[in-house]
Scaffold this motif. Structure first.
Motif, PDB file in Angstrom:
ATOM      1  N   GLY A 269      17.444  67.387  63.638  1.00 26.06           N
ATOM      2  CA  GLY A 269      17.394  66.156  64.410  1.00 26.06           C
ATOM      3  C   GLY A 269      16.334  66.125  65.489  1.00 26.06           C
ATOM      4  N   TYR A 270      15.593  67.219  65.682  1.00 29.31           N
ATOM      5  CA  TYR A 270      14.521  67.271  66.679  1.00 29.31           C
ATOM      6  C   TYR A 270      13.176  67.142  65.977  1.00 29.31           C
ATOM      7  CZ  TYR A 270      17.957  68.902  70.085  1.00 29.31           C
ATOM      8  OH  TYR A 270      19.041  68.998  70.912  1.00 29.31           O
ATOM      9  N   GLN A 271      12.268  66.357  66.561  1.00 34.02           N
ATOM     10  CA  GLN A 271      10.916  66.231  66.038  1.00 34.02           C
ATOM     11  C   GLN A 271       9.992  67.169  66.831  1.00 34.02           C
ATOM     12  OE1 GLN A 271      12.551  63.095  67.089  1.00 34.02           O
ATOM     13  NE2 GLN A 271      13.541  63.327  65.087  1.00 34.02           N
TER      14      GLN A 271
ATOM     15  N   VAL B  99       8.518  68.674  71.814  1.00 30.67           N
ATOM     16  CA  VAL B  99       9.811  68.486  71.162  1.00 30.67           C
ATOM     17  C   VAL B  99      10.378  67.145  71.609  1.00 30.67           C
ATOM     18  CG1 VAL B  99      12.129  69.429  70.798  1.00 30.67           C
ATOM     19  CG2 VAL B  99      10.196  70.979  71.156  1.00 30.67           C
TER      20      VAL B  99
ATOM     21  N   ARG C 143      13.432  63.854  70.529  1.00 32.08           N
ATOM     22  CA  ARG C 143      14.637  63.495  69.772  1.00 32.08           C
ATOM     23  C   ARG C 143      14.840  61.987  69.891  1.00 32.08           C
ATOM     24  NH1 ARG C 143      19.700  66.895  68.663  1.00 32.08           N
ATOM     25  NH2 ARG C 143      21.059  65.422  67.614  1.00 32.08           N
ATOM     26  N   GLY C 144      14.932  61.331  68.743  1.00 34.51           N
ATOM     27  CA  GLY C 144      15.112  59.883  68.743  1.00 34.51           C
ATOM     28  C   GLY C 144      13.977  59.147  69.428  1.00 34.51           C
TER      29      GLY C 144
ATOM     30  N   GLU D   9      10.625  67.925  61.355  1.00 33.85           N
ATOM     31  CA  GLU D   9      11.969  67.756  61.904  1.00 33.85           C
ATOM     32  C   GLU D   9      12.823  68.997  61.642  1.00 33.85           C
ATOM     33  OE1 GLU D   9      15.764  64.781  61.285  1.00 33.85           O
ATOM     34  OE2 GLU D   9      13.759  63.893  61.509  1.00 33.85           O
TER      35      GLU D   9
ATOM     36  N   VAL E  94      11.756  65.596  74.820  1.00 36.89           N
ATOM     37  CA  VAL E  94      12.775  66.537  75.299  1.00 36.89           C
ATOM     38  C   VAL E  94      12.133  67.623  76.152  1.00 36.89           C
ATOM     39  CG1 VAL E  94      14.503  68.241  74.609  1.00 36.89           C
ATOM     40  CG2 VAL E  94      14.298  66.101  73.331  1.00 36.89           C
TER      41      VAL E  94
ATOM     42  N   VAL F 180      17.348  75.963  66.127  1.00 38.68           N
ATOM     43  CA  VAL F 180      18.225  75.251  67.050  1.00 38.68           C
ATOM     44  C   VAL F 180      19.522  76.045  67.078  1.00 38.68           C
ATOM     45  CG1 VAL F 180      19.457  73.126  67.565  1.00 38.68           C
ATOM     46  CG2 VAL F 180      17.151  73.022  66.607  1.00 38.68           C
TER      47      VAL F 180
END
Length: 653
Positions: A528-530, A553, A555-556, A525, A560, A609
């Motif tokens: 906030g991005y996996q 990539v 997110r939640g 991570e 993405v 980021v």
């Protein structure tokens, strides 16, 4: 045969430039109309001959004519066509030919569109322009001939520097040279005016479009170079304060100062001496940039040559032209008296402050750039002047400049009061404070740069809008549409600077960086991005071999994007390059770089980021667009009116 034709055309262009620098100048001093008028066909012929020479060199690169030494050293048959073409200026000799081609282009433009200039001034301008050209033709022909043949042509070439095989670098040098060389026209106008002994409002109106065009091209060129450094070098930054970056930035600052100073000369017949000095120094700093790149005093991906003899030649050109112009300036400066009288609190006063800030900023960059070079050459001491120095010494001047710009744009000429000036800017001030407070609220514990950058950027944008609205009075939208395009251009450019301020401030303060060893199918991570490394493959390119990663990539829990950063190796030069993979967004960039394989089976991965990164270049685009809009203003095309009305102006105003 075609190469020999190009070489011959270059020598002919040199001969024409010698004619153009002498005969029209003598004609202007003696009032010989025919001699003065001969400058125009000479300027056009010089451009056509230089264009023919450049076309011949381009043909050699496109057809991979390795009998030319320059093609052999900077091209390869496997190279894509785009980079064969851009290889023409991806080296010292070819880039100098592009330099003189653009110089001849500006001279031809002044000849073709200079009907409104007084004949004597036009002849002198074209003569000075030709003198600059003659010096650089001599430099190319005697020290940097691009048409040298090899006795035994090889079957293939050495290829172009892999870092230069990129679309950003393909277009960056031409735009940068259009800016650098465009300032030669302002220099020529300044020297011609000093020779003629007349600097007045008409002269300022003639100079402004050339300065604006040069500044606009410099803006695009610098932005392209910054963008290339951001995505190509893999280090994640947009500005390194590299000596060559600074060499383009200094004339940009001085050109911006010249633009604003010329307005005062045109409107109020003040700041004449200072404006002429700026015109000389702006081109002088362009020449300094040429010296830095081609003298061998630095080692950089930006540098073209490492031959001290060439550096001495360029230093001689710099000394002759800038030294000669400054000597002429010293002789004439006392006669350039100002007519306009103004209060410190006025548009003139704000423009003077603007000029001081820009000129001192350029001087700060100059000191930071040249001091390590001087220390090494004179005292054999290795010094490093980097980002900390520039942040502390340069940034305060830009902060004050941003505060002053909206105020100066809205002030009346001659005399103003701050209370009346601030009245139409109250909404802009409230908006800027609100933005600054919002950024402060979400950046607790972080750098104050975000608050300052966002607040000043909002102030510049809202101030530009307030300036346009204030000019409409009670006429509303109809009057707004009918405003002069120069007013619109100014507002767009100032707003663009504000957008860049926001981008720089928020990116610098809020970016997140992560460096780790990533393993296949093991997510990690970042902000906030996996991010998950899925595969690393070997890929064959047209003239390189690539190690390409594939990273997902999310997110939640929602996908993405998928990015594929690369490490390339160009076999001909045995040189590796890093190709970052970037997911561009309006509010953020996701920036991934693949590194080397690790002994335990993982791969080094750098992840960033970057909030508001693209606002930096969006602001640059807006600034350049503002220049384009201003250049379309009808008043720039009818500067003749000023000239004809002022034909009887008192000499040496």
């Amino acid at each position: 045969m075609i190469a020999e034709l190009g070489h011959f055309a270059l020598i002919l262009a040199f001969t024409v430039s010698l004619y153009q620098m002498t005969v029209p100048l003598v004609g202007a001093s003696r009032g010989l109309t025919g001699w003065m008028d001969s400058a125009r066909p000479a300027a056009l012929a010089q451009f056509l001959l230089t264009g023919l020479s450049f076309a011949a060199l381009t043909h050699a690169f496109v057809t991979s004519d390795f009998s030319l030494k320059l093609v052999y050293e900077n091209s390869h048959t496997a190279k894509p066509l785009l980079y064969k073409i851009t290889g023409v200026w991806g080296n010292h000799e070819g880039s100098m030919l592009l330099w003189v081609l653009i110089l001849a282009l500006f001279g031809a433009a002044a000849a073709a569109f200079g009907d409104n200039l007084p004949p004597s001034l036009r002849a002198r301008v074209l003569a000075v322009q030709a003198a600059i050209g003659a010096a650089f033709y001599a430099f190319i022909i005697f020290t940097s001939n691009p048409f040298l043949r090899l006795a035994n042509p090889p079957f293939d070439g050495r290829d172009l520097n892999p870092l230069l095989q990129d679309p950003g670098l393909a277009f960056h040098p031409p735009f940068l040279y259009l800016g650098y060389v465009g300032l030669s026209m302002t220099f020529s106008f300044a020297v011609a005016a000093l020779i003629e002994g007349r600097v007045d409002a008409a002269w300022a109106r003639w100079v402004r479009p050339w300065t604006l065009a040069a500044w606009m091209f410099l803006t695009i060129g610098i932005a392209l170079g910054s963008w290339w450094a951001y995505y190509e070098l893999g280090w994640g930054g947009f500005w390194f304060w590299d000596p060559v970056e600074n060499a383009s930035f200094m004339p940009w600052l001085l050109a911006a100062a010249l633009l604003h100073s010329a307005i005062v000369v045109e409107k109020r017949e003040a700041l004449k001496s200072w404006t002429v000095l700026l015109a000389i120094m702006a081109f002088g700093f362009s020449m300094i940039g040429t010296f830095i790149v081609r003298s061998g005093v630095i080692t950089s991906v930006h540098s073209f040559a490492s031959d001290p003899a060439r550096g001495v030649f360029i230093l001689g050109i710099l000394a002759v032209f800038v030294g000669g112009a400054l000597t002429l300036y010293a002789a004439r400066a006392g006669a350039m008296t100002a007519r306009g009288v103004f209060s410190p609190v006025s548009r003139e006063g704000a423009l003077v402050l603007n000029n001081v800030l820009l000129a001192v900023s350029a001087f700060v960059v100059f000191v930071g750039t040249m001091w390590p070079l001087l220390a090494e050459m004179l005292w054999d001491r290795k010094l490093s002047v980097g980002e900390p120095f520039f942040n502390k010494a340069f940034t305060p001047f830009m902060i004050v400049l941003a505060l002053v710009l909206p105020l100066g744009a809205i002030m009346p000429w001659k005399r103003a009061t701050l209370t009346r000036v601030l009245r139409p800017l109250r909404g802009a001030l409230v908006f800027a404070l609100a933005v600054a407070l919002l950024v402060f609220a979400v950046s607790t514990g972080r750098s104050a740069i975000a608050v300052i950058g966002a607040g000043l950027g909002a102030w510049l944008i809202a101030g530009s809008v307030a300036d346009l609205i204030s000019r409409t009075g009670s006429s509303g939208l109809g009057r707004l549409v009918r405003l002069p395009r120069a007013d619109w251009g100014k507002a767009i450019a100032h707003a663009g600077l504000g957008v860049t301020f926001i981008g720089v401030g928020l990116l610098t303060a809020w970016q997140t960086e992560d460096i780790r060893v990533a393993r296949i199918d093991q997510p990690f991570e970042v902000a906030g991005y996996q991010i998950t490394l899925r595969a690393v493959d070997e890929v064959q390119g047209p003239n390189y071999v690539s190690t390409m990663a594939r990273l997902d990539v999310a997110r939640g829990g929602r996908a993405v994007t998928t990015l594929s950063p690369e490490k390339r190796v160009y076999p001909v030069q045995a040189m590796p390059t890093t190709e970052a993979a970037i997911d561009n967004g309006f509010f953020r960039d996701i920036y991934l770089v693949i590194g080397d394989a690790q002994p335990d089976g993982g791969w080094a991965v750098r992840s960033y980021v970057k909030p508001f990164a693209n606002w930096i270049w969006a602001g640059s685009i807006l600034m350049a667009l503002g220049g384009v809009v201003s250049l379309t203003d009808r008043r720039y095309r009818v500067a003749a009116g000023a000239g004809r009305r002022r034909a009887s102006a008192v000499p040496a105003e």
